[in-house]
Design a protein around this motif. Structure first.
Motif, short mmCIF file in Angstrom:
data_model
loop_
_atom_site.label_atom_id
_atom_site.label_comp_id
_atom_site.label_asym_id
_atom_site.label_seq_id
_atom_site.Cartn_x
_atom_site.Cartn_y
_atom_site.Cartn_z
N VAL A 15 0.87 -1.17 0.00
CA VAL A 15 0.00 0.00 0.00
C VAL A 15 0.91 1.23 0.00
O VAL A 15 1.56 1.53 0.99
CB VAL A 15 -0.92 0.01 1.23
CG1 VAL A 15 -1.75 1.30 1.23
CG2 VAL A 15 -1.83 -1.20 1.23
N GLY A 16 1.00 1.90 -1.11
CA GLY A 16 1.89 3.05 -1.23
C GLY A 16 3.13 2.71 -2.04
O GLY A 16 3.86 1.76 -1.72
N SER A 62 5.96 4.15 -2.26
CA SER A 62 7.28 4.37 -1.65
C SER A 62 7.81 3.13 -0.95
O SER A 62 9.01 3.00 -0.74
CB SER A 62 7.21 5.53 -0.65
OG SER A 62 6.44 5.18 0.48
N LYS A 63 6.93 2.19 -0.57
CA LYS A 63 7.38 0.97 0.13
C LYS A 63 7.79 -0.14 -0.82
O LYS A 63 8.15 -1.23 -0.38
CB LYS A 63 6.27 0.47 1.06
CG LYS A 63 5.96 1.41 2.21
CD LYS A 63 5.14 0.74 3.30
CE LYS A 63 3.75 0.39 2.86
NZ LYS A 63 2.94 -0.19 3.96
N SER A 104 4.42 -5.20 3.84
CA SER A 104 3.08 -5.43 3.32
C SER A 104 2.40 -6.56 4.07
O SER A 104 3.01 -7.22 4.92
CB SER A 104 3.14 -5.79 1.83
OG SER A 104 3.71 -7.08 1.66
N THR A 122 9.47 3.11 6.02
CA THR A 122 8.76 2.79 7.26
C THR A 122 9.73 2.22 8.29
O THR A 122 10.79 1.71 7.96
CB THR A 122 7.62 1.79 7.01
OG1 THR A 122 8.14 0.65 6.30
CG2 THR A 122 6.52 2.42 6.18
N GLN A 161 7.48 7.56 6.53
CA GLN A 161 6.12 7.01 6.61
C GLN A 161 5.22 7.51 5.48
O GLN A 161 4.00 7.36 5.55
CB GLN A 161 5.46 7.34 7.96
CG GLN A 161 6.31 7.05 9.18
CD GLN A 161 6.53 5.57 9.44
OE1 GLN A 161 5.91 4.73 8.82
NE2 GLN A 161 7.43 5.26 10.34
N ARG A 162 5.79 8.09 4.44
CA ARG A 162 4.99 8.61 3.33
C ARG A 162 4.69 7.50 2.31
O ARG A 162 5.50 6.61 2.11
CB ARG A 162 5.70 9.76 2.63
CG ARG A 162 5.90 10.99 3.51
CD ARG A 162 6.67 12.06 2.75
NE ARG A 162 6.93 13.23 3.59
CZ ARG A 162 6.11 14.26 3.71
NH1 ARG A 162 4.97 14.27 3.02
NH2 ARG A 162 6.40 15.27 4.49
N THR A 163 3.55 7.60 1.66
CA THR A 163 3.20 6.61 0.65
C THR A 163 3.87 6.89 -0.70
O THR A 163 4.01 5.99 -1.52
CB THR A 163 1.68 6.57 0.43
OG1 THR A 163 1.22 7.88 0.10
CG2 THR A 163 0.97 6.10 1.71
N VAL A 164 4.30 8.14 -0.92
CA VAL A 164 5.01 8.52 -2.14
C VAL A 164 6.26 9.28 -1.74
O VAL A 164 6.21 10.17 -0.87
CB VAL A 164 4.12 9.40 -3.06
CG1 VAL A 164 4.91 9.85 -4.29
CG2 VAL A 164 2.87 8.64 -3.47
#
Length: 359
Positions: free
Chosen positions: A200-201, A203-204, A272, A292, A320-323
């Protein structure tokens, strides 16, 4: 886990047989981690049946969770209240006679059905001013360091000290189920590496799954790409880079992912839900972390290899950002595929050595 602290509570309440409902978080990884709450409840009240509210997506996980009597499958929309669906769920819950509900999400909406069902004891944190909905209100959530602490604390008496360690989540997949799954999918019997390239996101997501798959295939491993429909494009890219030893096993049924992780020799995953599934099953699991924090989000079960991060900590980690919005996603781009493949071989070597040790 500190057995004395939990066993003392269990002995005190062992005669209680009233059923308990847990309303967990419904993201896959969070749902797996919610099994820790089940284990704490069963230690405290060994004779109280424990059920889980569950979405149709997560429902296959319940079949492999020790200590869970049943999953109540009920899909509620995320974006609206859905009064009729809440009322229908309340009727279902009322028919099951629950005495206690643990409402893990801190939203107002998560507490509606247990309240309408008349469950006498509704335990949860203050979130969204849920006076009247939560009648056994807990406070101090923000002082608890981790997501698991916030959830599992609700299974302890109000004000109880947290144990030094929580019981780890467990998914008990029968070996014959995993073997049958391999046969049904036309897979071989040799060492296999399961890849979980989704998250989810964006960036991960680690950058070099295609290259790692190619290197693993060159070393003779079967490589399975596992995930949901959203990972289909990623899977096709990995298969194109790696050749015929790479299999795209993405699909819409989470049970497929569970059995793949159970059948694999080792799993490599971003931060994930699949990472938490593999770790809870006991498959040697490598988790790739960049944006993360492993302290906050790694499985309680532990990882088979050192959590993979950049060799030098970036000032923006963990964002902790998704992008990614700075440093050009270096937290993931600075983890080379060759390092990951070397760790896979070390992890498998250690697993073989343990298997040959006398019991």
């Amino acid at each position: 886990m500190n057995k004395d602290s939990i066993d003392g509570i269990a002995m005190q309440d062992a005669a209680d047989t009233r059923p308990i409902l847990i309303i967990p978080y419904m993201w896959i990884g969070d749902f797996v981690r919610g099994h820790t709450v089940v284990r704490v409840l069963k230690a405290r009240w060994p004779n109280r049946p424990v059920d889980l509210l569950v979405t149709s997506l997560c429902a296959p996980l319940v079949d492999y969770m020790p200590g869970v009597r049943a999953g109540i499958v009920w899909d509620l929309p995320r974006s609206r209240l859905a009064v009729a669906r809440q009322q229908g769920l309340a009727r279902e819950l009322r028919s099951r006679g629950y005495a206690t509900a643990l409402v893990l999400p801190r939203t107002w909406k998560a507490a509606i059905a247990p309240t309408l069902a008349g469950i006498p004891e509704r335990v949860g944190f203050f979130g969204e001013a849920r006076f009247g909905l939560i009648n056994r209100m807990r406070w101090g959530e923000k002082a608890l360091p981790r997501f698991i602490d916030k959830n599992a604390a609700l299974a302890l008496p109000d004000g109880a000290a947290l144990p030094p360690e929580w019981p780890v989540p467990q998914l008990a997949v029968p070996p014959e189920d995993a073997n049958h799954w391999r046969q049904a999918n036309g897979l071989g019997t040799g060492p296999a590496v399961a890849l979980g390239p989704g998250s989810v996101g964006a960036s991960k997501r680690w950058t070099y799954f295609p290259e790692a798959a190619r290197l693993l295939a060159e070393r003779g491993f079967e490589v399975w790409v596992v995930g949901g429909p959203g990972e289909k494009a990623l899977a096709q890219e990995i298969v194109a880079a790696g050749g015929p030893r790479i299999r795209d096993l993405t699909g819409s049924d989470l049970r497929n992912g569970i059995l793949a992780m159970a059948a694999a020799s080792v799993a490599i995953s971003n931060d994930s839900g699949l990472m938490h599934i593999a770790a809870a099953i006991g498959t040697p699991t490598m988790g790739i972390f960049g944006p993360t924090s492993p302290y906050l989000w790694a499985p309680l079960n532990g990882l088979a290899a050192t959590v993979l991060q950049t060799r030098s900590q970036l000032a923006c980690q963990p964002c902790q950002r998704t992008v990614c919005t700075m440093n050009e996603h270096r937290c993931m781009r600075d983890i080379p595929a060759s390092d990951v493949v070397e760790i896979v071989q070390r992890v498998l070597g250690e697993a073989r050595a343990r298997a040959h040790q006398p019991s």
